[in-house]
Design a protein around this motif. Sequence first.
Motif, PDB file in Angstrom:
ATOM      1  N   VAL B  12     -19.069  -4.156 -11.619  1.00 56.23           N
ATOM      2  CA  VAL B  12     -17.808  -4.505 -10.856  1.00 56.23           C
ATOM      3  C   VAL B  12     -16.920  -5.174 -11.919  1.00 56.23           C
ATOM      4  CG1 VAL B  12     -16.982  -6.427  -9.523  1.00 56.23           C
ATOM      5  CG2 VAL B  12     -18.812  -5.056  -8.623  1.00 56.23           C
ATOM      6  N   ARG B  16     -13.529  -3.337 -12.275  1.00 58.07           N
ATOM      7  CA  ARG B  16     -12.566  -3.959 -11.184  1.00 58.07           C
ATOM      8  C   ARG B  16     -10.877  -3.648 -11.929  1.00 58.07           C
ATOM      9  NH1 ARG B  16     -10.117  -8.464 -12.156  1.00 58.07           N
ATOM     10  NH2 ARG B  16      -8.855  -9.579 -10.465  1.00 58.07           N
ATOM     11  N   TRP B  20      -8.525  -2.165  -9.386  1.00 59.73           N
ATOM     12  CA  TRP B  20      -7.262  -3.209  -8.708  1.00 59.73           C
ATOM     13  C   TRP B  20      -6.000  -2.304  -9.046  1.00 59.73           C
ATOM     14  CZ3 TRP B  20      -2.936  -5.334 -10.289  1.00 59.73           C
ATOM     15  CH2 TRP B  20      -2.415  -6.432  -9.385  1.00 59.73           C
ATOM     16  N   TRP B  24      -3.585  -1.449  -6.126  1.00 61.23           N
ATOM     17  CA  TRP B  24      -2.116  -1.999  -6.278  1.00 61.23           C
ATOM     18  C   TRP B  24      -1.061  -0.987  -6.071  1.00 61.23           C
ATOM     19  CZ3 TRP B  24       2.634  -1.154  -8.755  1.00 61.23           C
ATOM     20  CH2 TRP B  24       3.727  -2.030  -8.615  1.00 61.23           C
ATOM     21  N   ARG B  32      -2.754  -7.788  -1.567  1.00 61.85           N
ATOM     22  CA  ARG B  32      -3.186  -6.695  -0.661  1.00 61.85           C
ATOM     23  C   ARG B  32      -4.340  -5.985  -1.723  1.00 61.85           C
ATOM     24  NH1 ARG B  32       0.851  -4.396   3.929  1.00 61.85           N
ATOM     25  NH2 ARG B  32       1.299  -6.450   4.698  1.00 61.85           N
ATOM     26  N   ASP B  34      -5.872  -7.373  -4.315  1.00 59.98           N
ATOM     27  CA  ASP B  34      -7.153  -8.191  -4.379  1.00 59.98           C
ATOM     28  C   ASP B  34      -7.907  -7.955  -3.024  1.00 59.98           C
ATOM     29  OD1 ASP B  34      -6.442  -9.264  -6.710  1.00 59.98           O
ATOM     30  OD2 ASP B  34      -5.647 -11.154  -5.624  1.00 59.98           O
ATOM     31  N   ASP B  35      -7.369  -7.987  -2.087  1.00 60.77           N
ATOM     32  CA  ASP B  35      -8.049  -7.918  -0.599  1.00 60.77           C
ATOM     33  C   ASP B  35      -8.620  -6.431  -0.446  1.00 60.77           C
ATOM     34  OD1 ASP B  35      -8.595  -8.887   1.574  1.00 60.77           O
ATOM     35  OD2 ASP B  35      -6.695  -8.045   2.666  1.00 60.77           O
ATOM     36  N   VAL B  37      -9.737  -4.528  -2.947  1.00 56.21           N
ATOM     37  CA  VAL B  37     -10.658  -4.125  -3.892  1.00 56.21           C
ATOM     38  C   VAL B  37     -12.076  -5.178  -3.338  1.00 56.21           C
ATOM     39  CG1 VAL B  37     -11.769  -4.966  -6.240  1.00 56.21           C
ATOM     40  CG2 VAL B  37      -9.433  -3.781  -5.864  1.00 56.21           C
ATOM     41  N   GLN B  38     -11.870  -6.284  -2.859  1.00 55.17           N
ATOM     42  CA  GLN B  38     -12.901  -7.256  -2.499  1.00 55.17           C
ATOM     43  C   GLN B  38     -13.604  -6.563  -1.196  1.00 55.17           C
ATOM     44  OE1 GLN B  38     -12.633 -11.439  -2.062  1.00 55.17           O
ATOM     45  NE2 GLN B  38     -10.778 -11.366  -3.497  1.00 55.17           N
ATOM     46  N   THR B  39     -12.808  -6.133  -0.229  1.00 51.55           N
ATOM     47  CA  THR B  39     -13.474  -5.550   0.888  1.00 51.55           C
ATOM     48  C   THR B  39     -14.341  -4.342   0.625  1.00 51.55           C
ATOM     49  OG1 THR B  39     -11.450  -6.104   2.135  1.00 51.55           O
ATOM     50  CG2 THR B  39     -12.527  -4.645   2.974  1.00 51.55           C
ATOM     51  N   LEU B  41     -15.863  -3.477  -2.214  1.00 52.77           N
ATOM     52  CA  LEU B  41     -16.955  -3.835  -3.030  1.00 52.77           C
ATOM     53  C   LEU B  41     -18.014  -4.494  -1.980  1.00 52.77           C
ATOM     54  CD1 LEU B  41     -15.332  -4.917  -6.331  1.00 52.77           C
ATOM     55  CD2 LEU B  41     -16.680  -2.889  -6.064  1.00 52.77           C
ATOM     56  N   LEU B  42     -17.458  -5.394  -1.213  1.00 57.18           N
ATOM     57  CA  LEU B  42     -18.665  -5.863  -0.217  1.00 57.18           C
ATOM     58  C   LEU B  42     -18.979  -4.729   0.857  1.00 57.18           C
ATOM     59  CD1 LEU B  42     -16.497  -9.331   0.792  1.00 57.18           C
ATOM     60  CD2 LEU B  42     -18.662  -9.057  -0.421  1.00 57.18           C
ATOM     61  N   TRP B  45     -21.899  -2.860  -1.454  1.00 58.48           N
ATOM     62  CA  TRP B  45     -22.866  -3.700  -2.014  1.00 58.48           C
ATOM     63  C   TRP B  45     -24.470  -3.414  -1.368  1.00 58.48           C
ATOM     64  CZ3 TRP B  45     -26.435  -7.400  -0.335  1.00 58.48           C
ATOM     65  CH2 TRP B  45     -27.120  -7.975  -1.170  1.00 58.48           C
ATOM     66  N   PRO B  46     -24.421  -3.433  -0.077  1.00 60.54           N
ATOM     67  CA  PRO B  46     -25.774  -3.105   0.586  1.00 60.54           C
ATOM     68  C   PRO B  46     -26.078  -1.693   0.279  1.00 60.54           C
ATOM     69  CG  PRO B  46     -24.018  -3.877   2.210  1.00 60.54           C
ATOM     70  CD  PRO B  46     -23.229  -3.622   0.996  1.00 60.54           C
ATOM     71  N   TRP B  72      -6.791   0.769   7.267  1.00 63.16           N
ATOM     72  CA  TRP B  72      -6.122  -0.640   7.536  1.00 63.16           C
ATOM     73  C   TRP B  72      -4.805  -0.455   7.823  1.00 63.16           C
ATOM     74  CZ3 TRP B  72      -6.474  -4.090   2.481  1.00 63.16           C
ATOM     75  CH2 TRP B  72      -7.614  -4.777   2.453  1.00 63.16           C
TER      76      TRP B  72
END
Lengths: 360, 168
Positions: B12, B16, B20, B24, B32, B34-35, B37-39, B41-42, B45-46, B72
């Motif tokens: 990551v 990243r 990112w 963008w 958005r 940031d949002d 990328v985080q979403t 990666l989460l 992860w599992p 989205w």
Amino acid sequence: MSGHEQRLRDALRNAPSAPDAPGFGARLSDRARRRRGVHRAGATAGLAVLCVAVVAGALALDPRGSTSPSIAGPTSGETQPSVEPSPSENLDCSRPPDAPADGSPVVPTGAVSARLCGGLVDNGGFNMVWPADTLRGELVDRLVDRLNRLEPYVEPDACTLVLSPPFDLVLEYPDGSKVWVQGDTSGTCANLAVQGGKVWAGADTVLRSTLALVEDQRAKPAPTTPIEPAQCPEKWNGVSYTADADAVVPGSPVGVTACRYLLDPPAPGTITQSADGVLATQAPVEDPSAVLRKIAEGSRSDPCGGIAYDLNRTQDVLLVRDAYGDLQVVSTTPCWANELTGAHRYPSQDLASAVAHLLG
Amino acid sequence: MAPREPDFAEWVDARRPTLWRSAWLLTGDDHRADDLVQTVLLKVWPRWTRIIATGDPEPYVRRVMYTTYLAWWRRRWTAELPTAEPPDRPDPASTPQAERVDLADAMASLPKGQRAVVVARFFDDLSVAETARQLNISQGTVKSQTARAVSALRHSSLLSDEHIRERS
């Protein structure tokens, strides 16, 4: 590769660099691990709730038992209020004072009506409002059951900002008392609070369940009386639609209003999508069924080749109101697809011309 | 089995910045991006252990990013996004601020599907076949969407001859 493609490739290289975020990977791993922990804890809690429910169910069969709620709802047994039951005919959205409590179960059983309340703004476009339907009977029991299977909420380190709507849900009990539930479905910090007190996870599932129950309740035949067309809001950004409404279907009983807005030109240097404006004129549509047919005849493909249109002009839209009071906004601009309606089509030039003619 | 987290965290941190920038270009907005990328990666992860076992995880992660982005905004008006203020922009580094405003404006003018194709083809440097796999669409659709997007952008300030002359 064409010259334009190469220019485009070069231009995309001008995308800004990511802001520094030292240790981002480690923090994200930690957060993901905690989320998994919450899910496991939730499963354990769910089992515990199930055990409690079995015991509670056994007590309920015993006429001497009690299913007293622990927060500001109706009570039974020793704490049953002496007032006569008086649930509202139409459940209003006036909020009772917050009454924090440690609430378990999430809400008391025995509610007789429920509805979604509160306006909200959809950050991606128009304002959105909730269906005005008041749920009654067995549907309310199903909603309360859904609420009482929620898991405790554990706040993550950081929240993503997925653009999802907040909602308020009000439950009414036989004595006229209310329980107020506030839901926030946004991103990874989605949660639900009861009467300003204990916070629970699962706001998104509660919202989906509630909207599905509204649809179930509407499975009965809709009223067939003429539908009064809606008034166009004075401000372009005040135009609202109703969440999950699906009124724009040929044959539906609806009232339709044509609205024309004079849009402000975007300020120099701002992103081109910025737009506001005021109502210039409006007119009820005399034959809504013909308009619905025209909408349904729109193109499924973009007739404009993806080229954005100039916002520095007037904007015509149709406000469609159905028998339940739900509002939908229908574009009449051929380049602007009706993605928020049941039609999912690009408006035809025929529709645009008809509406423009109606509005003079 | 839990993922071997050092691998995930290291990957990551290494990838990243590139993810990112793609985010963008898709969203046109720092927050958005940031949002998104985080979403994404989460979400991955599992499944990280299985993803990493297949070799390079990046194609999978990028596919999740494209599909999340498309999901989205799938029910929003595609042509307009009323905003009182323009999205935050980072301070210009080596390129003029105006160039990035033009870039954001031009990308925002594209329908989301075309924007995803443009980012995949011309920023992430994916082939037509790879783009088709990533976006789960046919190669013919990739070609037609690309042609439409380039055609649309040709009329925007970003790629117009006049604009190029002004910048030079």
